[in-house]
Design a protein around this motif. Structure first.
Motif, short mmCIF file in Angstrom:
data_model
loop_
_atom_site.label_atom_id
_atom_site.label_comp_id
_atom_site.label_asym_id
_atom_site.label_seq_id
_atom_site.Cartn_x
_atom_site.Cartn_y
_atom_site.Cartn_z
N MET A 10 0.86 -1.19 0.00
CA MET A 10 0.00 0.00 0.00
C MET A 10 0.90 1.24 0.00
SD MET A 10 -2.50 -1.14 3.10
CE MET A 10 -1.43 -2.42 3.73
N ASP A 33 -8.22 -2.34 -7.32
CA ASP A 33 -9.04 -1.73 -6.26
C ASP A 33 -10.15 -0.88 -6.86
OD1 ASP A 33 -7.91 -2.64 -3.82
OD2 ASP A 33 -6.30 -1.16 -3.92
N VAL A 44 -13.60 0.84 -0.78
CA VAL A 44 -12.99 -0.40 -0.26
C VAL A 44 -13.37 -0.57 1.21
CG1 VAL A 44 -10.79 -1.51 0.30
CG2 VAL A 44 -11.04 -0.31 -1.89
N PHE A 48 -15.37 -3.73 3.01
CA PHE A 48 -14.85 -4.47 4.16
C PHE A 48 -15.86 -4.43 5.32
CE2 PHE A 48 -10.20 -5.68 4.30
CZ PHE A 48 -9.97 -5.60 2.93
N TYR A 56 -14.14 -9.32 -0.04
CA TYR A 56 -13.25 -8.47 -0.87
C TYR A 56 -12.20 -9.34 -1.57
CZ TYR A 56 -10.76 -4.45 -2.53
OH TYR A 56 -10.20 -3.52 -3.37
N ARG A 57 -11.65 -10.29 -0.84
CA ARG A 57 -10.63 -11.18 -1.41
C ARG A 57 -11.22 -12.01 -2.56
NH1 ARG A 57 -6.55 -8.28 -0.04
NH2 ARG A 57 -6.25 -8.06 2.19
N GLU A 60 -11.33 -9.85 -5.56
CA GLU A 60 -9.98 -9.73 -6.14
C GLU A 60 -9.66 -10.95 -7.01
OE1 GLU A 60 -7.10 -7.31 -3.12
OE2 GLU A 60 -7.59 -9.33 -2.52
N SER A 79 -4.19 -4.97 -6.47
CA SER A 79 -4.28 -4.50 -5.10
C SER A 79 -3.17 -5.14 -4.26
CB SER A 79 -5.67 -4.79 -4.53
OG SER A 79 -6.16 -6.01 -5.03
N ALA A 80 -2.78 -4.42 -3.20
CA ALA A 80 -1.58 -4.79 -2.45
C ALA A 80 -1.63 -6.19 -1.83
CB ALA A 80 -1.32 -3.75 -1.36
N GLY A 81 -2.82 -6.61 -1.43
CA GLY A 81 -2.92 -7.91 -0.76
C GLY A 81 -3.07 -9.08 -1.72
N ASN A 117 -7.05 3.00 5.00
CA ASN A 117 -7.13 1.64 4.48
C ASN A 117 -7.54 0.66 5.58
OD1 ASN A 117 -6.30 -0.99 3.50
ND2 ASN A 117 -5.36 0.16 1.84
N PRO A 118 -8.57 -0.14 5.35
CA PRO A 118 -9.03 -1.04 6.41
C PRO A 118 -7.98 -2.04 6.89
CG PRO A 118 -10.16 -1.50 4.32
CD PRO A 118 -9.40 -0.23 4.14
N THR A 119 -7.02 -2.36 6.02
CA THR A 119 -5.95 -3.31 6.41
C THR A 119 -5.06 -2.72 7.50
OG1 THR A 119 -6.01 -4.16 4.16
CG2 THR A 119 -4.09 -4.74 5.43
N ARG A 137 5.20 -9.41 3.57
CA ARG A 137 4.82 -9.30 2.17
C ARG A 137 6.00 -9.14 1.22
NH1 ARG A 137 -0.67 -5.70 1.91
NH2 ARG A 137 -2.02 -7.15 3.03
O1 LIG Z 1 -2.99 -4.41 1.48
C1 LIG Z 1 -4.14 -4.87 1.55
O2 LIG Z 1 -4.37 -5.95 2.10
C2 LIG Z 1 -5.23 -4.10 0.94
C3 LIG Z 1 -4.94 -2.95 0.26
C4 LIG Z 1 -5.99 -2.10 -0.34
O3 LIG Z 1 -5.50 -1.49 -1.53
C5 LIG Z 1 -7.26 -2.86 -0.59
O4 LIG Z 1 -7.07 -3.75 -1.68
C6 LIG Z 1 -7.67 -3.60 0.65
O5 LIG Z 1 -7.85 -2.66 1.66
C7 LIG Z 1 -6.59 -4.61 1.07
#
Ligand SMILES: O=C(O)C1=C[C@@H](O)[C@@H](O)[C@H](O)C1
Ligand SMILES: Nc1ncnc2c1ncn2[C@@H]1O[C@H](COP(=O)(O)OP(=O)(O)OP(=O)(O)O)[C@@H](O)[C@H]1O
Ligand SMILES: [Mg+2]
Length: 169
Positions: A10, A33, A44, A48, A56-57, A60, A79-81, A117-119, A137
């Motif tokens: 992120m 995203d 986003v 969540f 969400y996953r 993706e 997306s980052a995850g 960001n919820p993460t 990661r």
């Molecule tokens: O790093 C992550 O796990 C995420 C990053 C965001 O861009 C979103 O894809 C979501 O909040 C999950």
């Protein structure tokens, strides 16, 4: 496929870099995203909160599966995850050239200061959470990278020039 795929933590610049590369290369740009936000017509964070992370996953995975067989060449910022989820990895690997935008913890912490960001939410200190997640990661992003560039050490235009040189090589 021969897409150009951008991965990274992120705040590493996937959206900004992807948009610029697409413009320079005359290719369509997709940001996973943003694709989900558009499809769901909510942020986003709202996805969540209302449906949970697992949902969400799943979105993706649907997106990366579809894009992996899309025959029109594109620049795709995932997306980052997404690379962390095992079910996505075979699609990711079949997509094309993967660029890892690698940022130091210090760079990412600074860029994510105002992020909702919820993460990154939870009881832990945000800086510690970023450091911990980055440690988990970074080896995964490294593993999938065909090209690696470091973000946060040179001006944006020079970073773009470096990526475009590496893509030509
Ligand atoms: O790093 C992550 O796990 C995420 C990053 C965001 O861009 C979103 O894809 C979501 O909040 C999950
Ligand atoms: N090379 C760069 N130099 C300086 N600032 C940058 C650079 N790349 C991106 N930024 C800035 O960092 C912030 C995060 O960039 P961006 O939203 O593109 O990251 P991201 O990887 O898409 O993040 P997320 O995973 O949260 O979607 C933005 O404010 C952006 O303008
Ligand atoms: Mg982004």
């Amino acid at each position: 496929m021969n897409h150009i795929v951008i991965i990274g933590f992120m705040g590493s610049g996937k959206t900004r870099v992807g948009k610029r590369l697409a413009k320079d290369l005359g290719l369509p740009f997709i940001d996973v995203d943003r694709l989900i936000v558009k499809k769901m017509n909510m942020s986003v964070k709202e996805v969540f909160e209302r449906f949970g992370e697992a949902f969400y996953r799943a979105l993706e995975t649907m997106a990366v599966k579809e894009l992996s067989t899309d025959s029109e060449r594109k620049v795709i910022s995932v997306s980052a995850g997404l690379p962390l989820q095992e079910q996505n990895q075979k699609y990711l690997q079949s997509m094309g050239t993967i660029i890892y935008l690698k940022g130091s913890a210090a760079t990412l912490i600074k860029r994510l200061e105002g992020s909702n960001n919820p993460t990154l939410e939870g009881t832990e200190n945000k800086e510690e959470k970023i450091k911990k997640l980055l440690k988990q990661r970074d080896p995964v992003y490294e593993k999938f990278a065909d090209i690696k560039v470091v973000t946060g050490v040179k001006p944006f235009d020079e970073l773009i020039a470096e990526i475009e040189e590496k893509l030509k090589a």
